[in-house]
Enzyme design. Structure first.
Site, PDB file in Angstrom:
ATOM      1  CB  CYS A 120     -27.806 -19.963  -6.307  1.00  0.00           C
ATOM      2  SG  CYS A 120     -27.152 -19.897  -8.150  1.00  0.00           S
ATOM      3  CB  CYS A 123     -25.365 -21.863 -11.199  1.00  0.00           C
ATOM      4  SG  CYS A 123     -25.554 -19.950 -10.996  1.00  0.00           S
ATOM      5  CB  SER A 124     -23.131 -23.560  -7.401  1.00  0.00           C
ATOM      6  OG  SER A 124     -22.116 -22.743  -8.081  1.00  0.00           O
ATOM      7  CB  CYS A 125     -24.668 -17.344  -7.058  1.00  0.00           C
ATOM      8  SG  CYS A 125     -24.188 -17.074  -8.876  1.00  0.00           S
TER       9      CYS A 125
END
Lengths: 217, 113
Positions: A120, A123-125
């Site tokens: 991702c 971000c951090s999906c």
């Protein structure tokens, strides 16, 4: 928010509520967390039990759960086809796994011809409703920045070298769409039952930074 | 940017795909109580009955300055975003939060800032 908002009843003896035995907050951020928790509870927005339940739910979603899904794709080709076509429905109907409302989940299959790796960049999906909390490196700027530009070099840092003839697809997750990589089934496991196969399915193999573990000769 | 990365130009602070960064730190630790609690609080707040949506979390974090974005730990970013968004939504006030932090510090026997 009330205790019956969530249909999950995961009790975990290790669930860690703040108690008089806990050390006091050590950093500004820990003080902030404690202040927000207390104020939200006093305001009636949430209860401490909600926090505990959510922590237990998150712990119940972990790579072992993903490994069950992957091992089943290796032993049941109809299941594999359905998972690749509609992961949400297949997980709900055939494995009683609810992937939640926040994002869709797509399963992608690694083959000799194409290897998938998930990131991702923004971000951090992550498919956390299946695999749990992502590892720190997945959220790092180094991984996010580099894997889309030099995936072979990044995979090499993870100890993974792909044959030159295997192409790499890097999948950039979004808030609305998360990916599960179905790694290739290792050779020499043809007569293994699903439970034994699960032990070969690592978290990193479901992100795509590693293959499934080779069985010991 | 830090860590030898190329300048980001007009990119947002979070928009780093394709930039040049160094080696990936693959170190891991079991989640701490702080991390687990912040994670749970955030999931509760972005749930359908919560105070805001996951998009608001992203927007709050993407508004951090470069230093904070680069150096705050993941759940430090989250707990700060929780504060920003709970105040923004009128669920809590800054005064309430600051007063409670001061009281907690006193209870812990710490030095007042």
């Amino acid at each position: 928010m009330h205790a019956d908002d969530h249909g999950h009843d995961h009790t975990d003896p290790d669930a860690h509520a703040p108690s008089p035995d806990d050390p006091p907050p050590a950093s500004d951020w820990e003080f902030l967390e404690q202040a927000l928790s207390e104020l939200l509870i006093e305001s009636g927005v949430i209860e401490e039990a909600d926090i505990q339940r959510m922590m237990n739910f998150t712990e119940s979603r972990n790579p072992a759960l993903g490994a069950k899904v992957v091992a089943r794709t290796w032993t049941d080709s109809d299941f594999r086809s359905r998972l690749l076509r509609d992961a949400r429905r297949t997980l709900r109907e055939e494995m009683d796994i609810d992937i939640g409302t926040i994002a869709e989940l797509e399963a992608v299959e690694n083959t000799d011809a194409v290897h998938h790796v998930v990131v991702c960049t923004l971000c951090s999906c992550y498919p956390r409703n299946l695999l749990g909390i992502p590892p720190a490196w997945y959220k790092s700027r180094e991984y996010r920045a580099r894997v889309v530009r030099e995936p072979r070099a990044v995979l090499k840092e993870f100890g993974t070298t792909l044959p030159p003839g295997t192409s790499i697809r890097v999948l950039d997750s979004t808030a609305d769409l998360r990916y599960l990589v179905v790694p290739r089934r290792p050779a020499g496991t043809e007569d293994w039952p699903a439970e034994r196969l699960e032990s070969l399915v690592t978290r990193d193999s479901m992100i795509g930074t590693a293959p499934a573990t080779e069985p010991k000769a | 940017m830090t860590n030898g990365a190329e300048p980001a130009g007009n990119r947002g602070i979070h928009d780093i795909g394709g930039l040049d960064f160094g080696a990936i730190d693959r170190g891991e630790h079991p989640p701490t109580t702080f991390e687990r609690r912040v994670d749970a609080l955030m999931l509760l707040m972005i749930s359908p009955s919560g105070a805001f949506r996951v998009d608001a979390l992203r927007r709050a974090i993407e508004a951090y300055n470069e230093t904070d974005y680069a150096h705050l730990a993941y759940y430090e970013k989250w707990v700060r975003a929780l504060r920003i968004l709970l105040v923004e939504q009128g669920v809590l006030t800054d005064e309430q939060i600051d007063a409670r932090i001061a009281a907690l510090r006193e209870r812990a026997g710490g030095v007042q800032p």
